[in-house]
Design an enzyme around this catalytic site. Structure first.
Site, PDB file in Angstrom:
ATOM      1  N   THR A 167     -27.654  38.354 -35.903  1.00 45.63           N
ATOM      2  CA  THR A 167     -29.107  38.459 -35.771  1.00 45.63           C
ATOM      3  C   THR A 167     -29.815  37.256 -36.379  1.00 45.63           C
ATOM      4  O   THR A 167     -30.890  36.864 -35.920  1.00 45.63           O
ATOM      5  CB  THR A 167     -29.583  39.758 -36.457  1.00 45.63           C
ATOM      6  OG1 THR A 167     -29.072  40.852 -35.698  1.00 45.63           O
ATOM      7  CG2 THR A 167     -31.092  39.868 -36.505  1.00 45.63           C
ATOM      8  N   THR A 186     -24.862  41.027 -39.505  1.00 48.43           N
ATOM      9  CA  THR A 186     -24.775  41.961 -40.637  1.00 48.43           C
ATOM     10  C   THR A 186     -23.767  43.094 -40.383  1.00 48.43           C
ATOM     11  O   THR A 186     -23.270  43.698 -41.330  1.00 48.43           O
ATOM     12  CB  THR A 186     -26.140  42.611 -40.925  1.00 48.43           C
ATOM     13  OG1 THR A 186     -26.573  43.325 -39.765  1.00 48.43           O
ATOM     14  CG2 THR A 186     -27.183  41.594 -41.337  1.00 48.43           C
ATOM     15  N   ASP A 187     -23.481  43.382 -39.103  1.00 49.85           N
ATOM     16  CA  ASP A 187     -22.748  44.613 -38.806  1.00 49.85           C
ATOM     17  C   ASP A 187     -21.323  44.654 -39.354  1.00 49.85           C
ATOM     18  O   ASP A 187     -20.847  45.709 -39.771  1.00 49.85           O
ATOM     19  CB  ASP A 187     -22.744  44.870 -37.288  1.00 49.85           C
ATOM     20  CG  ASP A 187     -24.116  45.340 -36.802  1.00 49.85           C
ATOM     21  OD1 ASP A 187     -24.944  45.709 -37.649  1.00 49.85           O
ATOM     22  OD2 ASP A 187     -24.350  45.337 -35.588  1.00 49.85           O
TER      23      ASP A 187
HETATM   24  C1  SIN Z   1     -27.166  41.837 -37.272  1.00 48.75           C
HETATM   25  O1  SIN Z   1     -26.783  40.703 -37.493  1.00 48.75           O
HETATM   26  O2  SIN Z   1     -28.020  42.381 -38.039  1.00 48.75           O
HETATM   27  C2  SIN Z   1     -26.700  42.695 -36.130  1.00 48.75           C
HETATM   28  C3  SIN Z   1     -25.923  41.955 -35.120  1.00 48.75           C
HETATM   29  C4  SIN Z   1     -24.650  41.399 -35.642  1.00 48.75           C
HETATM   30  O3  SIN Z   1     -24.041  41.977 -36.544  1.00 48.75           O
HETATM   31  O4  SIN Z   1     -24.229  40.354 -35.121  1.00 48.75           O
END
Ligand code: SIN
Length: 350
Positions: free
Chosen positions: A34, A114-115
């Site tokens: 993200t 973040t995932d």
């Molecule tokens: C994010 O980064 O918050 C969600 C998408 C990902 O993990 O690439």
């Protein structure tokens, strides 16, 4: 013509000033997420495409970086981290090890989604062979968003990576002004910018306005002190969950598919529904490593606390959540670890 200028000069004039100390050189490796996401408009923070903004554009959004470090950018991948896969882990860890082996690089920052950030961070924590800082960061809002959190997270991550106090602490995660150990950090919110915490044990320290402060140290071995080396072999390890009414079908299917290990996200203290527990005991008897962790989200799983580990041949994950326990089990199996006693030692150590 007045020729007095040179005769009235002070002794220091005309001499070259001493060179300013060079800023540290930090490699910024972008993998997507993200933080590199873009939406159709600035108010959209959930419907966007992750991993579409390139590393140069990410860095360009943070002019202050030039006052913190000399940056060497590299685009390693452009993925939504839900799609993170083991071959990319191998590429990333090998690239970081190669960069840190060079005298030209003082530290590494990885931008990530973040995932699955907590899984990648722990994998690197166990396989990077350098005391130089490695710092992961990410964002909850896409780069196109009003109040995007990525630029400040990136600035803070580079600040941490360029700081002498960050050496020898293992892989770090800089997010929302806090600095976490890769071992402890987990994502705890689907939407809030304060999305990462280290349950039970808390953050290692903080970073703000160029200042970095650590408030505790990392006790368990990491990086240069582990027995693990990154390779291309990834033993097949899957995760199952225990819940009301769960059957043994999933475990039996995994064993039939030839898995080498199963991590259970158990209830409470890693307890497992009786039907699934019998299937897992049968799996052990067929040579599959079984690790009990908890779906609760904080605390630890005590050996023999909720299942008779000694009798069933199970291993307790301690304070590792199921996803990190899977990372450790894959590395341990790849390193030739077999049997519950030897694997328990690995989980008690790392
Ligand atoms: C994010 O980064 O918050 C969600 C998408 C990902 O993990 O690439």
């Amino acid at each position: 013509m007045n020729t007095s200028t040179s005769s009235s000069a002070t002794p220091s004039e005309g001499k070259t000033p001493p060179p300013l100390p060079l800023l540290r050189r930090i490699a910024v490796l972008a993998t997507g997420g993200t933080i590199a996401g873009a939406a159709a408009d600035a108010t959209n923070t959930s419907g966007y495409q992750a991993g579409v903004v390139g590393v140069d554009q990410l860095l360009g959004a943070v002019p202050a970086l030039s006052g913190v470090a000399r940056i060497q950018p590299e685009q390693i991948a452009s993925v939504d981290s839900k799609d993170m896969a083991m071959p990319l882990w191998t590429t990333l860890a090998q690239r970081i090890n190669a960069l840190l082996a060079s005298d030209d690089i003082d530290g590494v920052v990885v931008t990530h989604g973040t995932d699955t950030l907590e899984e990648t961070a722990y994998l690197l924590h166990l396989t990077i062979k350098s005391a130089k800082p490695v710092v992961l960061t990410a964002a909850m809002r896409p780069a196109s968003a009003l109040s995007a959190d990525g630029p400040l997270n990136l600035l803070n991550a580079v600040t941490v990576a360029a700081h002498e106090a960050s050496r020898g602490r293992g892989v770090l995660v800089a997010f929302n002004n806090r600095i976490h150990s890769a071992r402890d950090v987990v994502k705890t919110s689907t939407y809030a910018v304060d999305a990462f915490h280290s349950p039970e044990i808390g953050a290692l320290g903080w970073v703000q306005d160029g200042r970095v402060e650590f408030q505790r140290s990392v006790v368990r071995p990491h990086t240069v002190a582990t027995e693990f080396v990154i390779g291309a072999k990834w033993p097949h390890v899957e995760i199952v969950a225990s819940y009301a009414g769960v059957s043994r079908i999933t475990v039996d299917a995994l064993v039939a598919a030839g898995v080498r290990g199963i991590v259970v996200a158990g209830t409470g203290n890693g307890s497992i529904h009786a039907s699934m527990q019998q299937a897992l005991a049968d799996a052990v008897s067929q040579g599959v490593a079984v690790v009990r962790s908890s779906r609760v989200g904080s605390g630890h799983v005590m050996r023999n606390g909720a299942a008779a580990d000694d009798a069933l041949g199970f291993v307790s994950a301690g304070s590792l959540n199921p996803y990190k326990a899977r990372v450790l089990l894959m590395l341990a199996l790849a390193a030739g670890g077999t049997g519950a006693v030897a694997l328990q030692k690995v989980f008690d150590t790392y």
